[in-house]
Write an enzyme that holds these catalytic residues in place. Sequence first.
Site, PDB file in Angstrom:
ATOM      1  CE  LYS A  14      -0.330  -0.517   5.037  1.00  0.00           C
ATOM      2  NZ  LYS A  14      -1.170  -1.066   6.119  1.00  0.00           N
ATOM      3  CE1 TYR A  28       9.474  31.898  -0.794  1.00  0.00           C
ATOM      4  CE2 TYR A  28       9.824  29.562  -0.367  1.00  0.00           C
ATOM      5  CZ  TYR A  28       9.425  30.586  -1.219  1.00  0.00           C
ATOM      6  OH  TYR A  28       8.995  30.293  -2.473  1.00  0.00           O
TER       7      TYR A  28
HETATM    8  C1  LIG Z   1      -0.457  -1.863   6.849  1.00  0.00           C
HETATM    9  C2  LIG Z   1      -0.977  -3.119   7.393  1.00  0.00           C
HETATM   10  C3  LIG Z   1      -0.145  -4.245   7.512  1.00  0.00           C
HETATM   11  C4  LIG Z   1       1.358  -4.165   7.318  1.00  0.00           C
HETATM   12  O1  LIG Z   1       1.919  -3.700   8.529  1.00  0.00           O
HETATM   13  P1  LIG Z   1       3.485  -3.621   8.804  1.00  0.00           P
HETATM   14  O2  LIG Z   1       3.546  -3.275  10.240  1.00  0.00           O
HETATM   15  O3  LIG Z   1       4.028  -2.536   7.931  1.00  0.00           O
HETATM   16  O4  LIG Z   1       4.062  -4.943   8.501  1.00  0.00           O
HETATM   17  C5  LIG Z   1      -0.720  -5.434   7.885  1.00  0.00           C
HETATM   18  N1  LIG Z   1      -2.049  -5.528   8.157  1.00  0.00           N
HETATM   19  C6  LIG Z   1      -2.877  -4.465   8.085  1.00  0.00           C
HETATM   20  C7  LIG Z   1      -4.316  -4.638   8.401  1.00  0.00           C
HETATM   21  C8  LIG Z   1      -2.370  -3.223   7.713  1.00  0.00           C
HETATM   22  O5  LIG Z   1      -3.184  -2.177   7.651  1.00  0.00           O
END
Ligand SMILES: *Cc1c(COP(=O)(O)O)cnc(C)c1O
Length: 375
Positions: free
Chosen positions: A40, A267
């Site tokens: 993601k 700035y």
């Molecule tokens: C983002 C997410 C993960 C991955 O988590 P990490 O701590 O980066 O390994 C796993 N499960 C869910 C539901 C998530 O939202």
Amino acid sequence: MRAAARGRAWIEISRGALLQNIAALRARLPDGCALMPAVKANAYGHGDLMIVTLLQRSGIRDFCVACAAEGATLREYGVTGEILVLGYTHPDDFPLLAEYQLTQTAVDCAYAKALSRFPAPVRVHLKIDTGMHRLGEAAAHMEEILSLFSLPRLQITGIFTHLSADDTTDAPERTFTHRQAEAFFTVVREIEAHGYSCGKKHLLASYGVLNYPELGGDYARTGIALYGVLSRRSDLAGCPIPLSPVLSLKARVAAVKTLPKGASVGYGLGCVAGTDRTVAVLSVGYADGLPRSLSDGRGGVLVAGQYAPTVGKICMDQTIVDVTGIPVRVGDTAVLIGSSSTREITAYDIAENSGTITNEVLSRLGPRLARIVVP
Ligand SMILES: *Cc1c(COP(=O)(O)O)cnc(C)c1O
């Protein structure tokens, strides 16, 4: 985007580091458990196409994303395995789920019923809330959960929960985590006792694999650890496997100039040279994901193997650093995350200096950065 990959500001992805992390995590997985990496947010800023391509070459087929649009993008890249959408998808986007054959998380029972009314078939993983109190149907609502299995059109192919305190094995968190797992597997057993199949079961993310691999499951939804870092530097102390950071962030020096004592920088008039200084202007800014809170010397970069602190405010597209006494020329490379000769700046440094965790620093690295694979 049409531009030289190393022209302005870019990310280098170390294939070797990623392969090492995959191997280290796999060695730690429970028997029968497969990696289902979380890619993601553009693979935590690393670049989803590049990361997914490299992961697929390592035999990884299934992936997690946050939303349907990310899932559709993965399909367009040619991913044929399971793509689990972890977050909420509005009914207006249900057609996307069917068109791209995504697996949608049923965020609770009411949502599962809404999905079952959608005319095209959509695969579903039920999410069970075992204590995080974010998404998921409460584990105690057994009757309602069981009733989903007799909905004629709902294709339940998995069930999962998310551990909310798995980043440590200290006593209160350990007890809480084991309670979460117990609540989850109680739901699983109950469903199976009624003659239904849960499909794939999963509860481990990165910290779960590191700290609680004995909890098992068919998938490990690993994100941050796969990218070779943990959320906080202090967590490395208890980390049972070696992790190698996958990402480096670099930018070009666009200009070098000498400022007489009393000249203001950037700035505003808040930053004034106390003595004659040499500064370099870097072609990277907060729109690329560099936290603006690293302004005024709270962050810095490596140029010519030496540390150069920021001066003045980081701009949207540019950053000014103090290179007094460092032999820097226009066109040189500045390292924002990564190493240069013997020195290194890590995602931990940036996270600590800007008051957040590495996950946020990495996932905010922007689409304007080129992404390049290096050995
Ligand atoms: C983002 C997410 C993960 C991955 O988590 P990490 O701590 O980066 O390994 C796993 N499960 C869910 C539901 C998530 O939202």
